[in-house]
Design an enzyme around this catalytic site. Structure first.
Site, PDB file in Angstrom:
ATOM      1  N   LYS A  91       0.861  -1.189   0.000  1.00 50.97           N
ATOM      2  CA  LYS A  91       0.000   0.000   0.000  1.00 50.97           C
ATOM      3  C   LYS A  91       0.888   1.227   0.000  1.00 50.97           C
ATOM      4  CE  LYS A  91      -4.556   0.731   0.290  1.00 50.97           C
ATOM      5  NZ  LYS A  91      -5.607  -0.115  -0.303  1.00 50.97           N
ATOM      6  N   GLY A 191     -21.201   5.975   4.278  1.00 42.21           N
ATOM      7  CA  GLY A 191     -20.286   6.340   3.206  1.00 42.21           C
ATOM      8  C   GLY A 191     -20.863   5.914   1.867  1.00 42.21           C
ATOM      9  N   GLY A 193     -19.848   7.083  -1.252  1.00 46.49           N
ATOM     10  CA  GLY A 193     -18.973   7.630  -2.275  1.00 46.49           C
ATOM     11  C   GLY A 193     -18.739   6.643  -3.387  1.00 46.49           C
TER      12      GLY A 193
END
Length: 367
Positions: A91, A191, A193
């Site tokens: 990551k 959330g 999104g």
């Protein structure tokens, strides 16, 4: 407190000594000309090159950014292992507000740093980065996925991420109630999104009642404007987890949603969402189990996106990826069965399965 290099001591302790560490490599990146400050963390390459997205976020401190990169990279190792991919976990985080500092120059500089790892890390989108950003990064780095179809990529990975979470919800319903149907169930989505709004679409198509919230008012408004019925909104996550009659809670924003404050207040019987690192600390999974709340491990059910970007490396085929993501239903059921057989929470069962696959791969390589 910092060590002689200026790195926070507790971060180094996490990296070298704690069970949450064990990372192979952590790279600190800086390009003063563009303002880039980034961290690339590779947790494991036992299964293959590390694969994971790039998060662009205004961290309060550099220490917080490093800690997030470590946690996210470790999670990607487990996610990729459970998804059956030949990839390890990595990551990257870029420090700063993407709305104010993200530029083409900065993204190109970041691409050069990823390229310098020679393929040990393959990057993609995450919070704060989008397909258009990956198109820019790819100009400097061929180990970039999540690009636009026009640039040889698979496009938005949130589509299959949401589909995988939906399959995880169906498996959870099957395990708890004996029926995978979500028709008539009340689902709270925190959330809405990139992933959350796709998840709402799946839920409404099946006839679920949906309650949403988001820190961005425009995101909630987009959902309410689209659905004339079957969707309502509450002010915030604190209100959402307390909604009467909630069957499923889906955290789809940032991590740490399940903590010592939220778990006692949860009204839902199932937690299954897209957010990474939902458990604030290891003890939370036991708290959920003690309350009779079924937890679908986040890195298992949200693997649809990584399945998609991994496929991009071999010539993207959406139908092939969707079929792989549909298997998240069976994988989730298998984890619940393992948890019951071993007398442990589902998150611990998923960890055991993933760790065994990584261990076997390392042994096969003679590591």
């Amino acid at each position: 407190m910092t060590d002689v290099s200026g790195a926070p001591v507790d971060v180094l302790n996490t990296l070298f000594h704690s069970d949450q560490g064990g990372h192979e490599q952590v790279v600190l990146c800086q390009d003063r000309a563009s303002g880039l400050k980034a961290v690339i963390a590779l947790h494991s390459t036992a299964l293959g090159p590390a694969l994971g997205g790039t998060r662009f976020y205004p961290y309060a401190t550099e220490e917080e950014a490093v800690a997030d990169a470590l946690n996210l990279a470790r999670g990607m190792s487990y996610k990729n292992a459970m998804a059956g991919l030949d990839h390890g976990g990595g990551k990257a985080v870029i420090i700063g507000d993407p709305d104010t500092i993200k530029t083409e120059k900065l993204l190109l500089a970041y691409g050069r740093f990823v390229a310098s790892l020679g393929g040990r890390y393959v990057t993609a989108c995450d919070v704060g980065t989008y397909v258009a950003d990956m198109d820019v990064v790819a100009r400097e780095c061929r180990w970039t996925t999540g690009r636009s179809p026009e640039n040889g990529g698979a496009g938005d990975s949130s589509v299959l991420t949401a589909f995988g979470v939906y399959q995880g919800m169906r498996a959870s319903a099957q395990h708890l109630w004996g029926d995978p149907s979500l028709h008539g169930r009340r689902v709270g989505v925190a959330g809405v999104g990139k992933v959350g709004h796709h998840l709402v679409e799946h839920l409404r198509k099946e006839g679920a009642e949906v309650v949403v919230t988001d820190v961005r008012e425009e995101a909630v408004r987009r959902i309410l404007d689209r659905y004339a019925e079957g969707v309502t909104a509450v002010a915030d996550t604190e209100a959402l987890i307390r909604v009467d009659g909630l069957d499923i809670y889906a955290p789809c924003a940032l991590g740490g949603a399940l903590n010592d404050d939220s778990v006692p207040a949860l009204t839902a019987r199932i937690v299954c969402g897209a957010a990474n690192n939902q458990l604030a600390h290891p003890g939370v999974e036991k708290d959920l189990a003690d309350r009779g709340i079924l937890y679908a491990p986040d890195y298992v059910v949200n693997a649809g996106g990584v399945i998609q970007v991994a496929d991009e490396l071999h010539g993207f085929d959406f139908d092939r990826c969707r079929a792989k993501a549909a298997k998240i239903f069976d994988t989730t059921l298998a984890i619940f069965a393992r948890a019951k057989a071993d007398g442990i929470p589902p998150a611990a069962a998923a960890d055991r399965i993933a760790e065994q696959r990584m261990h076997d791969a390392a042994r096969a390589r003679g590591w």
